[in-house]
Scaffold this motif. Structure first.
Motif, PDB file in Angstrom:
ATOM      1  N   VAL A   9       3.562  21.590 -17.427  1.00  0.00           N
ATOM      2  CA  VAL A   9       2.854  21.240 -16.194  1.00  0.00           C
ATOM      3  C   VAL A   9       1.370  21.110 -16.525  1.00  0.00           C
ATOM      4  CG1 VAL A   9       2.283  21.949 -13.858  1.00  0.00           C
ATOM      5  CG2 VAL A   9       4.558  22.432 -14.778  1.00  0.00           C
ATOM      6  N   VAL A  10       0.795  19.971 -16.190  1.00  0.00           N
ATOM      7  CA  VAL A  10      -0.588  19.667 -16.535  1.00  0.00           C
ATOM      8  C   VAL A  10      -1.501  20.157 -15.420  1.00  0.00           C
ATOM      9  CG1 VAL A  10      -2.142  17.782 -17.231  1.00  0.00           C
ATOM     10  CG2 VAL A  10       0.293  17.657 -17.757  1.00  0.00           C
ATOM     11  N   ALA A  11      -2.763  20.455 -15.770  1.00  0.00           N
ATOM     12  CA  ALA A  11      -3.742  20.886 -14.778  1.00  0.00           C
ATOM     13  C   ALA A  11      -3.904  19.826 -13.684  1.00  0.00           C
ATOM     14  CB  ALA A  11      -5.088  21.136 -15.464  1.00  0.00           C
ATOM     15  N   VAL A  12      -4.331  20.285 -12.496  1.00  0.00           N
ATOM     16  CA  VAL A  12      -4.354  19.412 -11.316  1.00  0.00           C
ATOM     17  C   VAL A  12      -5.238  18.190 -11.543  1.00  0.00           C
ATOM     18  CG1 VAL A  12      -4.986  19.265  -8.881  1.00  0.00           C
ATOM     19  CG2 VAL A  12      -3.857  21.314  -9.742  1.00  0.00           C
ATOM     20  N   GLY A  13      -6.445  18.394 -12.076  1.00  0.00           N
ATOM     21  CA  GLY A  13      -7.360  17.264 -12.291  1.00  0.00           C
ATOM     22  C   GLY A  13      -6.784  16.238 -13.248  1.00  0.00           C
ATOM     23  N   GLN A  14      -6.238  16.711 -14.351  1.00  0.00           N
ATOM     24  CA  GLN A  14      -5.621  15.805 -15.318  1.00  0.00           C
ATOM     25  C   GLN A  14      -4.380  15.136 -14.738  1.00  0.00           C
ATOM     26  OE1 GLN A  14      -6.755  14.710 -17.994  1.00  0.00           O
ATOM     27  NE2 GLN A  14      -5.056  13.978 -19.258  1.00  0.00           N
ATOM     28  N   SER A  15      -3.614  15.874 -13.925  1.00  0.00           N
ATOM     29  CA  SER A  15      -2.415  15.312 -13.296  1.00  0.00           C
ATOM     30  C   SER A  15      -2.769  14.151 -12.373  1.00  0.00           C
ATOM     31  CB  SER A  15      -1.674  16.392 -12.501  1.00  0.00           C
ATOM     32  OG  SER A  15      -1.232  17.424 -13.344  1.00  0.00           O
ATOM     33  N   ARG A  16      -3.855  14.323 -11.613  1.00  0.00           N
ATOM     34  CA  ARG A  16      -4.277  13.243 -10.709  1.00  0.00           C
ATOM     35  C   ARG A  16      -4.662  11.994 -11.489  1.00  0.00           C
ATOM     36  NH1 ARG A  16      -8.092  17.090  -6.899  1.00  0.00           N
ATOM     37  NH2 ARG A  16      -6.391  18.007  -5.645  1.00  0.00           N
ATOM     38  N   TRP A  17      -5.340  12.197 -12.592  1.00  0.00           N
ATOM     39  CA  TRP A  17      -5.762  11.058 -13.401  1.00  0.00           C
ATOM     40  C   TRP A  17      -4.553  10.348 -14.010  1.00  0.00           C
ATOM     41  CZ3 TRP A  17      -8.948   7.425 -14.469  1.00  0.00           C
ATOM     42  CH2 TRP A  17      -8.896   6.772 -15.703  1.00  0.00           C
ATOM     43  N   ILE A  18      -3.620  11.124 -14.559  1.00  0.00           N
ATOM     44  CA  ILE A  18      -2.428  10.543 -15.166  1.00  0.00           C
ATOM     45  C   ILE A  18      -1.591   9.821 -14.111  1.00  0.00           C
ATOM     46  CG2 ILE A  18      -0.248  11.100 -16.306  1.00  0.00           C
ATOM     47  CD1 ILE A  18      -1.710  13.296 -17.816  1.00  0.00           C
ATOM     48  N   ALA A  19      -1.503  10.398 -12.898  1.00  0.00           N
ATOM     49  CA  ALA A  19      -0.750   9.758 -11.818  1.00  0.00           C
ATOM     50  C   ALA A  19      -1.383   8.425 -11.434  1.00  0.00           C
ATOM     51  CB  ALA A  19      -0.696  10.689 -10.609  1.00  0.00           C
ATOM     52  N   LEU A  20      -2.713   8.375 -11.370  1.00  0.00           N
ATOM     53  CA  LEU A  20      -3.409   7.124 -11.068  1.00  0.00           C
ATOM     54  C   LEU A  20      -3.158   6.096 -12.166  1.00  0.00           C
ATOM     55  CD1 LEU A  20      -5.436   5.498  -9.339  1.00  0.00           C
ATOM     56  CD2 LEU A  20      -7.276   6.547 -10.691  1.00  0.00           C
ATOM     57  N   ARG A  21      -3.214   6.541 -13.417  1.00  0.00           N
ATOM     58  CA  ARG A  21      -2.977   5.644 -14.545  1.00  0.00           C
ATOM     59  C   ARG A  21      -1.554   5.097 -14.528  1.00  0.00           C
ATOM     60  NH1 ARG A  21      -3.899   7.766 -20.662  1.00  0.00           N
ATOM     61  NH2 ARG A  21      -1.767   8.497 -20.428  1.00  0.00           N
ATOM     62  N   SER A  22      -0.611   5.960 -14.212  1.00  0.00           N
ATOM     63  CA  SER A  22       0.789   5.539 -14.141  1.00  0.00           C
ATOM     64  C   SER A  22       1.011   4.522 -13.024  1.00  0.00           C
ATOM     65  CB  SER A  22       1.680   6.769 -13.912  1.00  0.00           C
ATOM     66  OG  SER A  22       3.024   6.409 -13.804  1.00  0.00           O
ATOM     67  N   MET A  23       0.361   4.745 -11.871  1.00  0.00           N
ATOM     68  CA  MET A  23       0.499   3.814 -10.754  1.00  0.00           C
ATOM     69  C   MET A  23      -0.059   2.438 -11.117  1.00  0.00           C
ATOM     70  SD  MET A  23      -1.421   2.352  -8.056  1.00  0.00           S
ATOM     71  CE  MET A  23      -2.775   3.453  -7.619  1.00  0.00           C
ATOM     72  N   ILE A  24      -1.191   2.412 -11.807  1.00  0.00           N
ATOM     73  CA  ILE A  24      -1.808   1.141 -12.200  1.00  0.00           C
ATOM     74  C   ILE A  24      -0.937   0.421 -13.233  1.00  0.00           C
ATOM     75  CG2 ILE A  24      -3.811   0.129 -13.367  1.00  0.00           C
ATOM     76  CD1 ILE A  24      -5.518   2.301 -12.035  1.00  0.00           C
ATOM     77  N   LEU A  79       0.831  -1.209   0.000  1.00  0.00           N
ATOM     78  CA  LEU A  79       0.000   0.000   0.000  1.00  0.00           C
ATOM     79  C   LEU A  79       0.865   1.258   0.000  1.00  0.00           C
ATOM     80  CD1 LEU A  79      -2.842  -1.008   2.502  1.00  0.00           C
ATOM     81  CD2 LEU A  79      -3.015  -0.764   0.016  1.00  0.00           C
ATOM     82  N   ILE A  80       1.949   1.236   0.785  1.00  0.00           N
ATOM     83  CA  ILE A  80       2.868   2.383   0.800  1.00  0.00           C
ATOM     84  C   ILE A  80       3.507   2.573  -0.580  1.00  0.00           C
ATOM     85  CG2 ILE A  80       5.049   3.242   1.746  1.00  0.00           C
ATOM     86  CD1 ILE A  80       4.288   1.862   4.383  1.00  0.00           C
ATOM     87  N   ILE A  81       3.883   1.470  -1.209  1.00  0.00           N
ATOM     88  CA  ILE A  81       4.482   1.554  -2.551  1.00  0.00           C
ATOM     89  C   ILE A  81       3.472   2.120  -3.548  1.00  0.00           C
ATOM     90  CG2 ILE A  81       5.315   0.150  -4.479  1.00  0.00           C
ATOM     91  CD1 ILE A  81       6.624  -1.680  -2.364  1.00  0.00           C
ATOM     92  N   ALA A  82       2.213   1.670  -3.464  1.00  0.00           N
ATOM     93  CA  ALA A  82       1.182   2.175  -4.382  1.00  0.00           C
ATOM     94  C   ALA A  82       0.990   3.676  -4.214  1.00  0.00           C
ATOM     95  CB  ALA A  82      -0.136   1.437  -4.137  1.00  0.00           C
ATOM     96  N   VAL A  83       0.888   4.138  -2.956  1.00  0.00           N
ATOM     97  CA  VAL A  83       0.740   5.581  -2.703  1.00  0.00           C
ATOM     98  C   VAL A  83       1.987   6.331  -3.170  1.00  0.00           C
ATOM     99  CG1 VAL A  83       0.491   7.335  -0.903  1.00  0.00           C
ATOM    100  CG2 VAL A  83      -0.859   5.225  -0.788  1.00  0.00           C
ATOM    101  N   GLY A  84       3.161   5.739  -2.921  1.00  0.00           N
ATOM    102  CA  GLY A  84       4.403   6.372  -3.357  1.00  0.00           C
ATOM    103  C   GLY A  84       4.489   6.503  -4.868  1.00  0.00           C
ATOM    104  N   LEU A  85       4.047   5.479  -5.594  1.00  0.00           N
ATOM    105  CA  LEU A  85       4.047   5.544  -7.058  1.00  0.00           C
ATOM    106  C   LEU A  85       3.097   6.624  -7.566  1.00  0.00           C
ATOM    107  CD1 LEU A  85       4.096   1.735  -7.990  1.00  0.00           C
ATOM    108  CD2 LEU A  85       5.946   3.392  -8.260  1.00  0.00           C
ATOM    109  N   TYR A  86       1.951   6.740  -6.901  1.00  0.00           N
ATOM    110  CA  TYR A  86       0.984   7.769  -7.301  1.00  0.00           C
ATOM    111  C   TYR A  86       1.586   9.168  -7.135  1.00  0.00           C
ATOM    112  CZ  TYR A  86      -3.084  10.830  -7.113  1.00  0.00           C
ATOM    113  OH  TYR A  86      -3.967  11.872  -7.316  1.00  0.00           O
ATOM    114  N   PHE A  87       2.161   9.434  -5.965  1.00  0.00           N
ATOM    115  CA  PHE A  87       2.718  10.762  -5.715  1.00  0.00           C
ATOM    116  C   PHE A  87       3.968  11.016  -6.554  1.00  0.00           C
ATOM    117  CE2 PHE A  87       0.077  10.631  -1.844  1.00  0.00           C
ATOM    118  CZ  PHE A  87      -0.528  11.871  -1.952  1.00  0.00           C
ATOM    119  N   SER A  88       4.737   9.968  -6.857  1.00  0.00           N
ATOM    120  CA  SER A  88       5.896  10.140  -7.731  1.00  0.00           C
ATOM    121  C   SER A  88       5.459  10.605  -9.117  1.00  0.00           C
ATOM    122  CB  SER A  88       6.673   8.825  -7.844  1.00  0.00           C
ATOM    123  OG  SER A  88       7.135   8.402  -6.589  1.00  0.00           O
ATOM    124  N   ALA A  89       4.420   9.941  -9.644  1.00  0.00           N
ATOM    125  CA  ALA A  89       3.908  10.339 -10.958  1.00  0.00           C
ATOM    126  C   ALA A  89       3.313  11.743 -10.923  1.00  0.00           C
ATOM    127  CB  ALA A  89       2.862   9.327 -11.427  1.00  0.00           C
TER     128      ALA A  89
END
Length: 349
Positions: free
Chosen positions: A167-182, A85-95
């Motif tokens: 730098v991408v907009a915040v909403g799009q950044s969150r989505w891309i970060a989630l996609r990258s983590m998955i 779980l820590i790794i998953a959260v870390g990957l999200y924030f890294s992206a």
């Protein structure tokens, strides 16, 4: 007559990559293929090399980000669910740091810290520590080579303004970060089952996670798979040419030739229909495939069998990344259309 800027950058990128490789293998450092890998990635930014103060700061950042992986190593053994779980959260924030804040280098190092180092720690803590040292030495050698090469092929004095990362907009950044983590997490979890075999797979997954932020579902298959297969073809050609005269000098010269060709494609000096990141992907995959192959040969292993297994894993994880991008974008589009239907109904009334 002054050399064109594109030619300067091409020669600089190819020479830094080849010189990093020669120094790393010549000095016998651990994990020598990290040096040309970072040499290519750092020099492809087409900017002057960092100064000594910047190098010390970068090495400090690398030590901290990779140290996260050393902390996670015992956690994975005692509390695996919490560690994952820590790794998953870390990957999200890294992206998110890479896409939303434009700190691509820091994001890549954090991703490595959350994935590659804990995987090595599953084999032994000493291997994880050696991997951190190898990464630090690889970055230091790459920047040292930049210092050597840059005076011969400098940037034009009137073109010192660097393009900042988009730098991408915040909403799009969150989505891309989630996609990258998955994209990254499942291959990394697979690698934890046999880290010695799947270590290059983690490097490929990290690369795919970074690329997942710049490709669309429509072009993902062609771009991701195409660049992976092309890198495999180049790696095979490189290996057979190196076998004609297998010594460090020829390794350096062949890498110089391949590096300048790929640099020309990346920088637009050689005309190409593909995007720059496509050619960067080809170059990075080539280095990831070649490095372990050289280590296998030195250890007396069957190089071709190991390459076949490694390349098959690369194709498999690339297919997974393509499928994940396509499925996630389809779900997002469907959710967006479902949310838009009530609004249209209210407007009709």
């Amino acid at each position: 007559m002054a050399m064109p800027l594109g030619a300067k950058r091409t020669f600089r990128l190819g020479l830094v990559t080849a010189l990093s490789l020669a120094l790393a293998y010549g000095l016998g450092v651990q994990f020598p293929y990290f040096a040309p890998l970072f040499g290519f990635l750092l020099t492809s930014a087409a900017a002057p090399p960092t100064r000594l103060k910047g190098l010390l700061g970068l090495l400090l950042v690398v030590t901290i980000t990779l140290g996260v992986g050393l902390v996670l190593t015992p956690l994975l053994g005692k509390y695996p669910v919490s560690a994952v779980l820590i790794i998953a959260v870390g990957l999200y924030f890294s992206a998110f740091i890479g896409v939303g804040l434009g700190k691509v280098q820091v994001a890549t190092l954090l991703t490595v810290g959350f994935t590659l180092i804990p995987a090595a720690g599953q084999v032994s803590y000493a291997l994880a520590s050696s991997l951190v040292e190898g990464l630090l030495l690889g970055i230091a050698l790459a920047i040292a080579c930049q210092w050597i090469v840059y005076p011969f092929f400098p940037e034009d004095s009137h073109k010192k303004v660097q393009a900042k990362p988009a730098v991408v907009a915040v909403g799009q950044s969150r989505w891309i970060a989630l996609r990258s983590m998955i994209i990254v997490l499942p291959p990394v979890l697979l690698a934890f089952t046999n880290p010695a075999l799947y270590m290059p797979l983690i490097m490929k997954a990290v690369l795919l996670g970074q690329q997942g932020s710049v490709v669309s579902a429509r072009t993902a298959g062609q771009d991701l798979l195409g660049s992976t297969f092309l890198a495999g073809v180049y790696a095979i050609l490189f290996w057979f040419t190196l076998k004609l005269c297998p010594n460090l000098w020829m390794f350096f010269l062949w890498m110089l030739l391949a590096g300048m060709y790929l640099a020309g494609k990346l920088l637009g000096v050689i005309r190409s229909r593909r995007s720059p990141w496509y050619w960067q992907n080809v170059a990075v995959n080539l280095l990831i495939l070649l490095g372990p192959a050289v280590e296998d040969s030195a250890a007396g292993k069957d190089v071709f069998q190991a390459f076949a297994v490694r390349f098959s894993l690369f194709v498999a994880v690339t297919l997974y990344a393509w499928g994940a991008i396509f499925a996630l974008e389809w779900l997002r589009a469907r959710r967006g259309s479902a949310a838009a239907e009530p609004e249209l109904a209210l407007e009709a009334h």
